[in-house]
Structure formats: structure tokens, C-alpha cells
Design an enzyme around this catalytic site. Structure first.
Site, PDB file in Angstrom:
ATOM      1  N   HIS A  68       0.728  -1.245  -0.012  1.00 38.57           N
ATOM      2  CA  HIS A  68      -0.179  -0.045  -0.015  1.00 38.57           C
ATOM      3  C   HIS A  68       0.987   1.190   0.009  1.00 38.57           C
ATOM      4  O   HIS A  68       0.583   2.213  -0.580  1.00 38.57           O
ATOM      5  CB  HIS A  68      -0.981   0.066   1.050  1.00 38.57           C
ATOM      6  CG  HIS A  68      -1.947  -0.588   0.925  1.00 38.57           C
ATOM      7  ND1 HIS A  68      -3.282  -0.078   0.705  1.00 38.57           N
ATOM      8  CD2 HIS A  68      -2.504  -2.106   0.874  1.00 38.57           C
ATOM      9  CE1 HIS A  68      -4.280  -1.013   0.585  1.00 38.57           C
ATOM     10  NE2 HIS A  68      -3.724  -2.264   0.661  1.00 38.57           N
ATOM     11  N   ASP A  69       2.029   1.306   0.533  1.00 40.84           N
ATOM     12  CA  ASP A  69       2.967   2.291   0.708  1.00 40.84           C
ATOM     13  C   ASP A  69       3.151   2.650  -0.604  1.00 40.84           C
ATOM     14  O   ASP A  69       3.390   3.853  -0.939  1.00 40.84           O
ATOM     15  CB  ASP A  69       4.166   1.907   1.581  1.00 40.84           C
ATOM     16  CG  ASP A  69       5.087   3.364   1.974  1.00 40.84           C
ATOM     17  OD1 ASP A  69       4.375   4.247   1.880  1.00 40.84           O
ATOM     18  OD2 ASP A  69       6.294   3.178   1.883  1.00 40.84           O
ATOM     19  N   GLY A  74       5.020   6.265  -4.973  1.00 44.15           N
ATOM     20  CA  GLY A  74       6.225   5.388  -4.571  1.00 44.15           C
ATOM     21  C   GLY A  74       6.286   5.003  -3.313  1.00 44.15           C
ATOM     22  O   GLY A  74       5.732   5.309  -2.193  1.00 44.15           O
ATOM     23  N   ASP A  76       7.483   5.592  -0.119  1.00 42.63           N
ATOM     24  CA  ASP A  76       8.043   6.557   0.789  1.00 42.63           C
ATOM     25  C   ASP A  76       7.852   6.734   2.033  1.00 42.63           C
ATOM     26  O   ASP A  76       7.942   7.670   2.784  1.00 42.63           O
ATOM     27  CB  ASP A  76       7.961   7.770  -0.072  1.00 42.63           C
ATOM     28  CG  ASP A  76       6.515   7.832  -0.335  1.00 42.63           C
ATOM     29  OD1 ASP A  76       5.443   7.319   0.009  1.00 42.63           O
ATOM     30  OD2 ASP A  76       5.898   9.004  -0.886  1.00 42.63           O
ATOM     31  N   SER A  78       4.926   7.121   3.048  1.00 36.94           N
ATOM     32  CA  SER A  78       3.940   8.160   3.448  1.00 36.94           C
ATOM     33  C   SER A  78       2.638   7.451   4.146  1.00 36.94           C
ATOM     34  O   SER A  78       1.781   8.326   4.662  1.00 36.94           O
ATOM     35  CB  SER A  78       3.467   8.657   2.128  1.00 36.94           C
ATOM     36  OG  SER A  78       3.233   7.390   1.092  1.00 36.94           O
ATOM     37  N   GLU A  90      -3.015   9.290   4.025  1.00 36.46           N
ATOM     38  CA  GLU A  90      -3.219   7.933   3.418  1.00 36.46           C
ATOM     39  C   GLU A  90      -3.868   6.832   4.307  1.00 36.46           C
ATOM     40  O   GLU A  90      -4.800   5.838   4.097  1.00 36.46           O
ATOM     41  CB  GLU A  90      -2.119   7.058   2.835  1.00 36.46           C
ATOM     42  CG  GLU A  90      -1.606   8.078   1.473  1.00 36.46           C
ATOM     43  CD  GLU A  90      -0.084   7.457   1.063  1.00 36.46           C
ATOM     44  OE1 GLU A  90       0.058   6.238   1.145  1.00 36.46           O
ATOM     45  OE2 GLU A  90       0.549   8.151   0.604  1.00 36.46           O
TER      46      GLU A  90
END
Ligand SMILES: *[C@@H]1O[C@H](CO)[C@@H](O)[C@H](O)[C@H]1NC(C)=O
Ligand SMILES: *[C@@H]1O[C@H](CO)[C@@H](O)[C@H](O)[C@H]1NC(C)=O
Length: 143
Positions: A68-69, A74, A76, A78, A90
Site C-alpha cells: 500500500h505504501d 512511490g 516513501d 507516506s 493515506e
């Protein structure tokens, strides 16, 4: 030899040379932290292993987290960010419904910050953890 010309050949060589230079700059290094944080991979492996012994779903959750990241610009880390009043993170989006095990990455990050402050990125922790859980899958007795 209709398609062959020295001009095309030199373009190809320049192109290959460029790709080699760009490729080597972007190269990933398996033991990137060997000099800056020698214990990094061991700390991550231990944290994930310990968490997996307490909750057998941790390996699958970490692999899923990495997957999922890598969506939305990318791999990262997040996906680890928390929402703010102005911005929904997210992890709070609809696909997050079954994303868990953030605490394992947080735990590894805390340990890494005391071992070698500001050295190991969260993106690398997620990637190394995902690699380790895949490597540990028991393939001897698949079913
Ligand atoms: C091992 O995992 C458990 C469950 O997540 C946690 O409570 C404990 O602090 C961990 N121990 C170490 C040494 O990381
Ligand atoms: C997203 O994940 C976090 C951490 O597990 C959780 O606290 C939060 O409630 C989740 N958000 C949604 C919308 O499911």
C-alpha cells in the site's frame, strides 16, 4: 543490414552509456547501513520477529503495508503519516480499513533512533521489514 548505420550505433552507445550512469546512481544497496548504522537490519529483523511471535498476522500485515505504501508516488513511507486537521492521511483513506501493524514500524524506528539517530529512514524500515517477512515464509510445508 538495412537498419544499420554508424549514426544509429552511436546513438545506441550514448543511450546505453546514459542508462548505465543513471542506473548506477539509482542503484539500491542491500547493506546500505553497514557503515552508518551496522545494527539497523538486525534491529528491524528482531522487532518484526518479536511482534510476529505475539501476533501471527504481523508478517502478512507488514507485506501488505509495503504494498500500500508503494501506491501514491512511490515507496516513501507516506502510509505511516497521521492525518492533520487540514489533510487526511493515506492511512485514513478507504483502503486502510485493514491496514495494521503500524506499531511494529514505529517500534523499530524508536529503537533505531536510540541506536543511530536520524540515520535510517522509515521507508527503508518498511522495505527491509517486508523483505524479512517474505524471506521467513515457511515454504517447506505449504499446505
Ligand atoms: C515484543 O512484542 C510485544 C508485543 O508487541 C511488545 O509488547 C514488547 O515490548 C516487545 N519486546 C521487545 C523487546 O521489543
Ligand atoms: C487507519 O489506521 C490507523 C492505524 O491502525 C487507525 O488508527 C485508523 O483508525 C485507521 N483509519 C480508518 C479510516 O480506518
Amino acid at each position: 543490414m538495412a537498419g544499420f548505420s554508424p549514426r544509429k550505433l552511436s546513438f545506441s552507445i550514448i543511450f546505453l552509456g546514459l542508462m548505465t550512469v543513471l542506473g548506477s546512481q539509482a542503484a539500491l544497496d542491500v547493506h546500505y547501513y553497514d557503515r552508518t548504522c551496522p545494527e539497523a537490519e538486525k534491529i528491524i529483523r528482531y522487532t518484526v520477529l518479536n511482534a510476529s511471535m505475539h501476533d501471527a498476522k504481523v508478517p502478512a500485515r507488514i507485506l501488505r503495508m509495503f504494498f500500500h505504501d508503494c501506491f501514491i508516488k512511490g515507496c516513501d513511507a507516506s502510509v505511516l503519516l497521521d492525518s492533520t486537521p487540514q489533510n487526511q492521511a493515506e492511512k485514513d483513506g478507504p483502503p486502510n480499513i485493514s491496514l495494521r501493524a503500524f506499531y511494529v514500524i514505529d517500534d523499530a524506528k524508536t529503537k533505531l533512533e536510540s541506536a543511530c539517530p536520524k540515520t535510517v529512514s522509515c521507508a527503508d524500515i518498511v522495505a527491509i521489514a517486508a523483505r524479512d517477512v517474505v524471506a521467513r515464509v515457511n515454504i517447506e510445508k505449504p499446505f
